[in-house]
Design an enzyme around this catalytic site. Structure first.
Site, PDB file in Angstrom:
ATOM      1  N   ASP A 264     -13.811 -27.619  -8.164  1.00 30.44           N
ATOM      2  CA  ASP A 264     -13.937 -28.556  -9.278  1.00 30.44           C
ATOM      3  C   ASP A 264     -12.588 -29.230  -9.465  1.00 30.44           C
ATOM      4  O   ASP A 264     -11.582 -28.572  -9.747  1.00 30.44           O
ATOM      5  CB  ASP A 264     -14.337 -27.771 -10.536  1.00 30.44           C
ATOM      6  CG  ASP A 264     -14.465 -28.641 -11.777  1.00 30.44           C
ATOM      7  OD1 ASP A 264     -14.098 -29.822 -11.731  1.00 30.44           O
ATOM      8  OD2 ASP A 264     -14.938 -28.120 -12.814  1.00 30.44           O
TER       9      ASP A 264
ATOM     10  N   CYS B 235     -15.907 -37.799 -10.047  1.00 30.08           N
ATOM     11  CA  CYS B 235     -16.239 -36.424  -9.657  1.00 30.08           C
ATOM     12  C   CYS B 235     -17.273 -36.352  -8.547  1.00 30.08           C
ATOM     13  O   CYS B 235     -17.282 -35.405  -7.760  1.00 30.08           O
ATOM     14  CB  CYS B 235     -16.697 -35.609 -10.862  1.00 30.08           C
ATOM     15  SG  CYS B 235     -18.109 -36.305 -11.755  1.00 30.08           S
TER      16      CYS B 235
ATOM     17  N   HIS C 186     -20.871 -33.838 -14.954  1.00 29.25           N
ATOM     18  CA  HIS C 186     -19.783 -33.587 -14.014  1.00 29.25           C
ATOM     19  C   HIS C 186     -20.317 -32.910 -12.751  1.00 29.25           C
ATOM     20  O   HIS C 186     -21.209 -32.056 -12.828  1.00 29.25           O
ATOM     21  CB  HIS C 186     -18.740 -32.690 -14.681  1.00 29.25           C
ATOM     22  CG  HIS C 186     -17.522 -32.437 -13.870  1.00 29.25           C
ATOM     23  ND1 HIS C 186     -16.707 -33.443 -13.406  1.00 29.25           N
ATOM     24  CD2 HIS C 186     -16.967 -31.273 -13.421  1.00 29.25           C
ATOM     25  CE1 HIS C 186     -15.707 -32.928 -12.732  1.00 29.25           C
ATOM     26  NE2 HIS C 186     -15.841 -31.608 -12.708  1.00 29.25           N
TER      27      HIS C 186
ATOM     28  N   GLN D  59      -8.716 -33.874  -9.192  1.00 32.13           N
ATOM     29  CA  GLN D  59      -9.331 -35.159  -9.515  1.00 32.13           C
ATOM     30  C   GLN D  59      -8.373 -36.020 -10.324  1.00 32.13           C
ATOM     31  O   GLN D  59      -7.963 -35.652 -11.417  1.00 32.13           O
ATOM     32  CB  GLN D  59     -10.628 -34.951 -10.302  1.00 32.13           C
ATOM     33  CG  GLN D  59     -11.329 -36.276 -10.619  1.00 32.13           C
ATOM     34  CD  GLN D  59     -12.639 -36.097 -11.344  1.00 32.13           C
ATOM     35  OE1 GLN D  59     -13.294 -35.051 -11.222  1.00 32.13           O
ATOM     36  NE2 GLN D  59     -13.044 -37.096 -12.102  1.00 32.13           N
TER      37      GLN D  59
END
Length: 235
Positions: A184, A93, A168, A87
């Site tokens: 993630d 996100c 998140h 990211q």
């Protein structure tokens, strides 16, 4: 790797995720739906079978940040069996969670002449670096224009793009090796949770245990601030 830009965070809302996913190239036979329980058989029965990806929104607490840094310091993240994106878009996100779900689907569920395929998926190879993949996602976002088209579509007032957000999104998918992965963009790579023998990933106890772990290690006041969306066949 510094953030490339800031965006208004997406709301955990199936309508928003479906609108964005279908616009950029998700097959119309798939959609996101809210998940109201990971343990109640009656509520799980309402979900399409199989669940092909699970997106989770959760609170970022001090204890979680310590856990994340300790786990990442151990290294060992292997990106060869699953597609993972670092990211680099602040507050983006939700987009990364959506792309992690779509990128790891069988290709028949992605429209060939679509934005996500032409600008991102078709450009990836086993040789693509983390930085190259990050730039492709940034280019895709420039074409999507998240803020203009999706930033204020939620049911709650959206924060400013430059604000620090305390929630998140992450995604759970099955990799090409049959393992369950946690994806993630804030981590240093995909997290391999082990072999998954279930077609329906919510039937895998490892997934339920991992989600429960996050809930149990969240401040009491934050435990109701989790949201889950499952990607599967249209209902």
């Amino acid at each position: 790797m510094p953030d490339s830009k800031c965006v208004i965070p997406l709301e955990s809302n199936p309508e928003i995720f479906n609108s964005l996913a279908h616009k950029i190239g998700l097959s119309p036979v798939l959609e996101f739906n809210d998940v109201f329980s990971i343990t109640d058989p009656q509520l799980l029965a309402f979900l399409p079978q199989p669940v092909m990806a699970l997106v989770m929104l959760f609170p970022l607490t001090e204890s979680y940040e310590q856990y994340r840094k300790q786990e990442d310091a151990k290294g060992g993240h292997d990106s060869s069996k699953v597609i993972w994106f670092k990211q680099t878009i602040r507050n983006g996100c939700g987009l990364y969670a959506l792309l992690h779900a779509m990128a790891n689907l069988p290709r028949e569920f992605i429209i060939e002449d679509s934005m996500v395929n032409k600008l991102l998926l078709s450009q990836l190879s086993s040789e693509s670096s983390v930085e190259e993949k990050a730039k492709l996602v940034e280019s895709l976002e420039q074409n999507i224009q998240l803020d203009d088209n999706y930033g204020n579509q939620g049911q709650t007032t959206a924060p400013d793009a430059t604000e620090s957000v305390e929630f998140h999104f992450i995604t759970y998918v099955k990799g090409s090796d049959g393992h369950l992965y946690e994806l993630d963009g804030r981590r240093t790579g995909p997290v391999d949770l082990g072999e998954c023998d279930e077609t329906h990933i919510l039937s895998d106890p490892k997934l339920v245990e991992k989600i429960q772990f996050y809930m149990n290690n969240t401040d009491e006041a934050q435990r109701n601030h989790f949201a889950l969306m499952a990607l599967g066949a249209c209902m």
